[in-house]
Design a protein around this motif. Sequence first.
Motif, PDB file in Angstrom:
ATOM      1  N   ASP A 240     -56.885  28.797 -17.327  1.00  0.00           N
ATOM      2  CA  ASP A 240     -57.557  30.072 -17.109  1.00  0.00           C
ATOM      3  C   ASP A 240     -58.352  29.939 -15.810  1.00  0.00           C
ATOM      4  OD1 ASP A 240     -58.804  32.514 -17.202  1.00  0.00           O
ATOM      5  OD2 ASP A 240     -60.123  32.032 -18.883  1.00  0.00           O
ATOM      6  N   GLY A 241     -57.716  30.269 -14.685  1.00  0.00           N
ATOM      7  CA  GLY A 241     -58.363  30.067 -13.390  1.00  0.00           C
ATOM      8  C   GLY A 241     -58.508  28.586 -13.103  1.00  0.00           C
ATOM      9  N   ILE A 242     -59.732  28.160 -12.768  1.00  0.00           N
ATOM     10  CA  ILE A 242     -59.965  26.749 -12.494  1.00  0.00           C
ATOM     11  C   ILE A 242     -60.336  25.968 -13.751  1.00  0.00           C
ATOM     12  CG2 ILE A 242     -60.646  27.134 -10.092  1.00  0.00           C
ATOM     13  CD1 ILE A 242     -63.563  26.819 -10.998  1.00  0.00           C
ATOM     14  N   LEU A 243     -60.400  26.644 -14.889  1.00  0.00           N
ATOM     15  CA  LEU A 243     -60.656  25.986 -16.171  1.00  0.00           C
ATOM     16  C   LEU A 243     -59.333  25.825 -16.916  1.00  0.00           C
ATOM     17  CD1 LEU A 243     -63.837  27.939 -17.320  1.00  0.00           C
ATOM     18  CD2 LEU A 243     -63.736  25.694 -16.217  1.00  0.00           C
ATOM     19  N   GLY A 244     -59.281  24.831 -17.787  1.00  0.00           N
ATOM     20  CA  GLY A 244     -58.047  24.657 -18.519  1.00  0.00           C
ATOM     21  C   GLY A 244     -58.136  23.639 -19.635  1.00  0.00           C
ATOM     22  N   PHE A 245     -57.086  23.634 -20.463  1.00  0.00           N
ATOM     23  CA  PHE A 245     -56.921  22.678 -21.549  1.00  0.00           C
ATOM     24  C   PHE A 245     -55.646  21.892 -21.283  1.00  0.00           C
ATOM     25  CE2 PHE A 245     -59.677  25.773 -23.418  1.00  0.00           C
ATOM     26  CZ  PHE A 245     -60.411  25.122 -24.407  1.00  0.00           C
ATOM     27  N   ILE A 246     -55.755  20.576 -21.222  1.00  0.00           N
ATOM     28  CA  ILE A 246     -54.585  19.709 -21.151  1.00  0.00           C
ATOM     29  C   ILE A 246     -54.301  19.217 -22.569  1.00  0.00           C
ATOM     30  CG2 ILE A 246     -53.672  17.521 -20.280  1.00  0.00           C
ATOM     31  CD1 ILE A 246     -55.442  18.010 -17.777  1.00  0.00           C
ATOM     32  N   LEU A 247     -53.082  19.454 -23.043  1.00  0.00           N
ATOM     33  CA  LEU A 247     -52.673  19.058 -24.386  1.00  0.00           C
ATOM     34  C   LEU A 247     -51.639  17.942 -24.272  1.00  0.00           C
ATOM     35  CD1 LEU A 247     -52.126  22.617 -25.959  1.00  0.00           C
ATOM     36  CD2 LEU A 247     -54.262  21.334 -25.729  1.00  0.00           C
ATOM     37  N   ALA A 248     -51.976  16.760 -24.784  1.00  0.00           N
ATOM     38  CA  ALA A 248     -51.079  15.606 -24.735  1.00  0.00           C
ATOM     39  C   ALA A 248     -50.691  15.242 -26.170  1.00  0.00           C
ATOM     40  CB  ALA A 248     -51.757  14.432 -24.042  1.00  0.00           C
ATOM     41  N   LYS A 249     -49.378  15.292 -26.455  1.00  0.00           N
ATOM     42  CA  LYS A 249     -48.888  15.190 -27.836  1.00  0.00           C
ATOM     43  C   LYS A 249     -47.972  13.982 -28.015  1.00  0.00           C
ATOM     44  CE  LYS A 249     -47.902  17.189 -31.938  1.00  0.00           C
ATOM     45  NZ  LYS A 249     -48.885  17.351 -33.016  1.00  0.00           N
ATOM     46  N   ASN A 250     -48.052  13.362 -29.176  1.00  0.00           N
ATOM     47  CA  ASN A 250     -47.169  12.268 -29.599  1.00  0.00           C
ATOM     48  C   ASN A 250     -47.367  11.004 -28.755  1.00  0.00           C
ATOM     49  OD1 ASN A 250     -45.983  13.975 -31.547  1.00  0.00           O
ATOM     50  ND2 ASN A 250     -44.437  14.688 -30.082  1.00  0.00           N
ATOM     51  N   PRO A 251     -48.283  10.137 -29.146  1.00  0.00           N
ATOM     52  CA  PRO A 251     -48.526   8.887 -28.406  1.00  0.00           C
ATOM     53  C   PRO A 251     -47.268   8.028 -28.303  1.00  0.00           C
ATOM     54  CG  PRO A 251     -50.221   9.264 -30.080  1.00  0.00           C
ATOM     55  CD  PRO A 251     -49.149  10.274 -30.326  1.00  0.00           C
ATOM     56  N   ARG A 252     -47.107   7.391 -27.137  1.00  0.00           N
ATOM     57  CA  ARG A 252     -45.940   6.524 -26.915  1.00  0.00           C
ATOM     58  C   ARG A 252     -46.109   5.143 -27.550  1.00  0.00           C
ATOM     59  NH1 ARG A 252     -42.433   8.658 -23.106  1.00  0.00           N
ATOM     60  NH2 ARG A 252     -43.284  10.301 -21.758  1.00  0.00           N
ATOM     61  N   GLY A 253     -47.331   4.805 -27.971  1.00  0.00           N
ATOM     62  CA  GLY A 253     -47.550   3.520 -28.623  1.00  0.00           C
ATOM     63  C   GLY A 253     -48.197   2.465 -27.743  1.00  0.00           C
ATOM     64  N   LEU A 254     -48.551   2.825 -26.510  1.00  0.00           N
ATOM     65  CA  LEU A 254     -49.252   1.867 -25.650  1.00  0.00           C
ATOM     66  C   LEU A 254     -50.640   1.574 -26.207  1.00  0.00           C
ATOM     67  CD1 LEU A 254     -48.297   3.221 -22.112  1.00  0.00           C
ATOM     68  CD2 LEU A 254     -47.535   1.076 -23.153  1.00  0.00           C
ATOM     69  N   LYS A 255     -51.066   0.332 -26.070  1.00  0.00           N
ATOM     70  CA  LYS A 255     -52.369  -0.086 -26.578  1.00  0.00           C
ATOM     71  C   LYS A 255     -53.260  -0.565 -25.442  1.00  0.00           C
ATOM     72  CE  LYS A 255     -50.291  -1.590 -30.964  1.00  0.00           C
ATOM     73  NZ  LYS A 255     -50.840  -0.467 -31.758  1.00  0.00           N
ATOM     74  N   VAL A 256     -54.537  -0.674 -25.720  1.00  0.00           N
ATOM     75  CA  VAL A 256     -55.502  -1.116 -24.705  1.00  0.00           C
ATOM     76  C   VAL A 256     -55.117  -2.487 -24.168  1.00  0.00           C
ATOM     77  CG1 VAL A 256     -57.912  -1.750 -24.296  1.00  0.00           C
ATOM     78  CG2 VAL A 256     -57.386   0.280 -25.656  1.00  0.00           C
ATOM     79  N   LYS A 257     -54.686  -3.381 -25.036  1.00  0.00           N
ATOM     80  CA  LYS A 257     -54.322  -4.741 -24.600  1.00  0.00           C
ATOM     81  C   LYS A 257     -53.148  -4.716 -23.619  1.00  0.00           C
ATOM     82  CE  LYS A 257     -51.159  -5.796 -28.431  1.00  0.00           C
ATOM     83  NZ  LYS A 257     -50.889  -6.717 -29.556  1.00  0.00           N
ATOM     84  N   ASP A 258     -52.344  -3.652 -23.649  1.00  0.00           N
ATOM     85  CA  ASP A 258     -51.193  -3.551 -22.765  1.00  0.00           C
ATOM     86  C   ASP A 258     -51.571  -3.265 -21.315  1.00  0.00           C
ATOM     87  OD1 ASP A 258     -49.387  -3.920 -24.888  1.00  0.00           O
ATOM     88  OD2 ASP A 258     -49.436  -1.775 -25.376  1.00  0.00           O
ATOM     89  N   ILE A 259     -52.775  -2.710 -21.098  1.00  0.00           N
ATOM     90  CA  ILE A 259     -53.152  -2.297 -19.747  1.00  0.00           C
ATOM     91  C   ILE A 259     -54.404  -2.984 -19.228  1.00  0.00           C
ATOM     92  CG2 ILE A 259     -52.100  -0.026 -20.100  1.00  0.00           C
ATOM     93  CD1 ILE A 259     -54.953   1.093 -20.291  1.00  0.00           C
ATOM     94  N   GLU A 260     -55.098  -3.740 -20.068  1.00  0.00           N
ATOM     95  CA  GLU A 260     -56.322  -4.404 -19.594  1.00  0.00           C
ATOM     96  C   GLU A 260     -55.989  -5.492 -18.560  1.00  0.00           C
ATOM     97  OE1 GLU A 260     -59.785  -4.248 -22.965  1.00  0.00           O
ATOM     98  OE2 GLU A 260     -58.131  -5.628 -23.342  1.00  0.00           O
TER      99      GLU A 260
END
Length: 260
Positions: A240-260
Motif C-alpha cells: 500500500d504505497g511505501i508500506l507493505g506486508f511481506i508474507l513468507a510461507k513454508n520454511p525450507r528447513g534451514l537452521k541457525v547452525k547452517d548459517i552461523e
Amino acid sequence: MSEKELEDLFQLIEWPEDPYKEGKKRYEKAIENFRKIVNHAFFNFGNDISIIDLAAGTGIGGIALSKVLKEKGFSVKLYLIDLRENSLLIGKKFSESEGISCEIIKSDVKNVHKLGLKADIALMYGNVHATFSPIDLNLIMAAVSETLNENGLFIIQGMNNFYYVFYERGYKEILPEKVDENKILISIHSNYDHFNGMFKRYYLDLISGKKIGIDIRFWDFGGIIGISKIFFKEVNLIRDGILGFILAKNPRGLKVKDIE
C-alpha cells in the motif's frame, strides 16, 4: 541494543506504542490492515493457531492479528517476545482486555529457536526490521524457520525505507524529527558500517540534551524478499504505497547452525 537503550530510544522519539493512549490509532489501523491480509491464500491453517510476535513491544501487531483471526472463528494463542519487560507487561494486560490468550517472553528475537516454541505464524510488525542488519535478518529468518510449523507463515510489516529515504525524501545528514515548545528533536548522521550495511544516526533533544545513537538499515522490500526466498518456499508482497506486508510461507528447513 540493550533493554535500557531501547527504552531510552523509544522514550526520546516518543514512539506511539501504548495501546491505551497514543498507540490506540496504530492498533485500530493494524486491525483494519489484518482484516484484509487474512484473506490471502497463505492463511490456510486449522482451527487452532499459535502466533509469535517478534520484537513485539506492547504487542500492537500481534494482538490485532489475533483479534481478527478470533473474529473469523479461530482459536488463537499469542506469544509476545521482546527485550523490554515493561512494554511486554502492558501488552499482556491489553491482550487480556481484548480477550486474547497471551504469554510474554523476554528474549532477543534471534534466540526464538531456543525457547521451545512451535508456531503457525511469526510476525514482525511496525518497521522493526530497520534495526536489523542483513546478518541479523538472516539469523532471524533461520531462527523463525526452526520455530514455525511445516506450513508456517512469517509476516514482516513495515515501510520501504530505501525508496522513501533515498528517492522520495533524500538522505539528510541533519533532520528535524519533532519540534515544539517542549522538545526540539533532531537526528544526525554519524557514519556508515560497510561490513554490516548499517547507518549510525544520533537522536538529540536540543532542550533536554538527551541523546542516543542507533544503527539503522534502510531496507527495501526487494532486499527482504530476496532473503526470505532463501528460507521460505513461497513469498508474496501486499503493498500500500511505501508500506507493505511481506508474507513468507513454508520454511525450507534451514537452521541457525547452517548459517552461523
